[in-house]
Design a protein around this motif. Structure first.
Motif, PDB file in Angstrom:
ATOM      1  N   SER A 193     -65.982 -85.560 -40.762  1.00 22.44           N
ATOM      2  CA  SER A 193     -66.296 -86.546 -39.873  1.00 22.44           C
ATOM      3  C   SER A 193     -66.468 -87.980 -40.235  1.00 22.44           C
ATOM      4  N   LEU A 194     -67.076 -88.098 -41.389  1.00 15.60           N
ATOM      5  CA  LEU A 194     -67.393 -89.378 -42.146  1.00 15.60           C
ATOM      6  C   LEU A 194     -66.261 -89.973 -42.645  1.00 15.60           C
ATOM      7  N   ILE A 195     -65.478 -89.333 -43.486  1.00 19.16           N
ATOM      8  CA  ILE A 195     -64.218 -89.815 -43.925  1.00 19.16           C
ATOM      9  C   ILE A 195     -63.139 -90.322 -42.900  1.00 19.16           C
ATOM     10  N   THR A 196     -63.199 -89.560 -41.772  1.00 21.57           N
ATOM     11  CA  THR A 196     -62.084 -89.887 -40.717  1.00 21.57           C
ATOM     12  C   THR A 196     -62.641 -91.086 -40.137  1.00 21.57           C
ATOM     13  N   ASP A 197     -64.074 -91.326 -39.895  1.00 24.65           N
ATOM     14  CA  ASP A 197     -64.440 -92.288 -39.235  1.00 24.65           C
ATOM     15  C   ASP A 197     -64.281 -93.720 -40.108  1.00 24.65           C
ATOM     16  N   VAL A 198     -64.595 -93.391 -41.386  1.00 24.78           N
ATOM     17  CA  VAL A 198     -64.519 -94.648 -42.216  1.00 24.78           C
ATOM     18  C   VAL A 198     -63.305 -94.923 -42.372  1.00 24.78           C
ATOM     19  N   GLU A 199     -62.277 -94.273 -42.512  1.00 23.06           N
ATOM     20  CA  GLU A 199     -60.623 -94.594 -42.467  1.00 23.06           C
ATOM     21  C   GLU A 199     -60.309 -95.489 -41.312  1.00 23.06           C
ATOM     22  N   GLN A 200     -60.508 -94.771 -40.179  1.00 23.28           N
ATOM     23  CA  GLN A 200     -60.144 -95.274 -38.897  1.00 23.28           C
ATOM     24  C   GLN A 200     -60.827 -96.481 -38.500  1.00 23.28           C
ATOM     25  N   ARG A 201     -62.351 -96.632 -38.513  1.00 27.20           N
ATOM     26  CA  ARG A 201     -62.734 -97.652 -37.843  1.00 27.20           C
ATOM     27  C   ARG A 201     -63.341 -98.765 -38.993  1.00 27.20           C
ATOM     28  N   LEU A 202     -63.052 -98.620 -40.170  1.00 29.35           N
ATOM     29  CA  LEU A 202     -63.206 -99.626 -41.234  1.00 29.35           C
ATOM     30  C   LEU A 202     -61.860-100.044 -41.986  1.00 29.35           C
ATOM     31  N   PHE A 203     -61.403 -99.125 -42.638  1.00 33.87           N
ATOM     32  CA  PHE A 203     -60.171 -99.448 -43.249  1.00 33.87           C
ATOM     33  C   PHE A 203     -58.998 -99.535 -42.299  1.00 33.87           C
ATOM     34  N   GLY A 204     -59.003 -99.167 -41.065  1.00 34.56           N
ATOM     35  CA  GLY A 204     -58.010 -99.375 -40.034  1.00 34.56           C
ATOM     36  C   GLY A 204     -58.064-100.470 -39.305  1.00 34.56           C
ATOM     37  N   VAL A 205     -59.345-101.146 -39.435  1.00 35.25           N
ATOM     38  CA  VAL A 205     -59.327-102.598 -38.742  1.00 35.25           C
ATOM     39  C   VAL A 205     -59.534-103.824 -39.430  1.00 35.25           C
ATOM     40  N   LEU A 206     -59.927-103.631 -40.696  1.00 39.17           N
ATOM     41  CA  LEU A 206     -60.434-104.657 -41.595  1.00 39.17           C
ATOM     42  C   LEU A 206     -59.205-105.011 -42.739  1.00 39.17           C
ATOM     43  N   ASP A 207     -59.234-106.165 -42.745  1.00 42.24           N
ATOM     44  CA  ASP A 207     -58.232-106.562 -44.016  1.00 42.24           C
ATOM     45  C   ASP A 207     -58.907-106.239 -45.455  1.00 42.24           C
ATOM     46  N   ASP A 208     -57.998-106.317 -46.429  1.00 41.94           N
ATOM     47  CA  ASP A 208     -58.453-106.091 -47.858  1.00 41.94           C
ATOM     48  C   ASP A 208     -59.558-107.013 -48.375  1.00 41.94           C
ATOM     49  N   SER A 209     -59.618-108.061 -47.570  1.00 42.54           N
ATOM     50  CA  SER A 209     -60.461-109.305 -48.116  1.00 42.54           C
ATOM     51  C   SER A 209     -61.956-109.044 -47.512  1.00 42.54           C
ATOM     52  N   ALA A 210     -62.237-108.226 -46.613  1.00 41.31           N
ATOM     53  CA  ALA A 210     -63.443-107.759 -45.932  1.00 41.31           C
ATOM     54  C   ALA A 210     -64.384-107.654 -46.847  1.00 41.31           C
ATOM     55  N   HIS A 211     -65.359-108.144 -46.660  1.00 41.44           N
ATOM     56  CA  HIS A 211     -66.628-107.726 -47.899  1.00 41.44           C
ATOM     57  C   HIS A 211     -67.470-106.672 -47.485  1.00 41.44           C
ATOM     58  N   VAL A 212     -68.023-105.861 -48.309  1.00 43.21           N
ATOM     59  CA  VAL A 212     -68.684-104.624 -48.031  1.00 43.21           C
ATOM     60  C   VAL A 212     -69.984-104.965 -48.538  1.00 43.21           C
TER      61      VAL A 212
END
Length: 237
Positions: A193-212
């Motif tokens: 659940s977590l890895i899927t949400d992180v992939e889709q909802r963060l990596f899927g919508v943010l550019d590489d430059s996004a600061h975490v």
């Protein structure tokens, strides 16, 4: 004559933000066009607390009142001499992220915000529950709520989409760190659940430059972590 211009005051951003903070040490500060981000480390588990200050209105929002009430009040006063605090967002219900929440609310009368599924487990009453896709305001700035289910059922992240060179900024609680997602105690379903949400909802919508900005430790970027997603899936944590 009174200045009625609502644009942010100019600033000289000569400080090089690193995100490297230590318990008992100074805050680190990042100035964006309409928002100031202050990061401090607190408590026995080296939690990160983030104060967001609107540079137009002066409104302030604290992410995770984790521990050390005096230090958090000092952080709030770094952004507002009057100690103004409008909102406290709790990224998830684990005890190390809410240790100073009750005292902060009592001192500042700030409203509290948390993910709907985690709110019942937070000892201090939640003023507003939020879910994936909701928006929280801090002055003129919008923070997008991202549900990241797995570390806890109601864990949330907050995305601030800056303009131009400011770029995007995401506050991930304990759901994403440098080197992997948050702990799921070996539970395969929670990890999926977590890895899927992180992939889709963060990596899927943010550019590489996004600061975490994570809940503990050093900052990172989406681009730094993106090449390792498949590795994380294969190892299962």
């Amino acid at each position: 004559m009174m200045n009625t211009d609502s644009s942010p005051a100019p600033f000289a951003n000569n400080h090089q933000y690193t995100g490297d903070v230590t318990v008992g040490g100074p805050s680190d500060v990042r100035e964006l066009r309409t928002l100031t981000v202050r990061k401090a480390a607190v408590g026995d588990m080296d939690n990160n607390a983030y104060l967001l200050t609107c540079r137009v209105s002066g409104a302030q929002l604290l992410i995770d009142a984790a521990a050390d009430f005096p230090r958090l009040m000092e952080l709030v006063r770094e952004g507002s001499a009057t100690g103004r605090l409008d909102t406290i967002v709790t990224t998830h219900a684990h005890h190390d992220h809410v240790g100073a929440l009750s005292a902060m609310v009592a001192s500042t009368d700030a409203r509290t915000v948390a993910g709907a599924a985690d709110a019942p487990d937070i000892p201090t009453p939640t003023t507003q529950t939020v879910s994936h896709g909701d928006v929280i305001r801090v002055g003129v700035n919008d923070l997008e709520v991202v549900g990241l289910r797995g570390h806890t059922p109601g864990s949330i992240a907050l995305i601030f989409r800056g303009e131009g060179a400011d770029g995007d900024h995401v506050f991930t609680g304990d759901s994403l760190f440098p080197g992997g997602v948050g702990a799921t105690q070996g539970d395969a379903a929670r990890f999926e659940s977590l890895i899927t949400d992180v992939e889709q909802r963060l990596f899927g919508v943010l550019d590489d430059s996004a600061h975490v900005y994570p809940g503990h430790g050093a900052d990172t970027t989406i681009g730094t972590e993106r090449p390792h997603l498949e590795e994380w899936r294969e190892r299962g944590w």
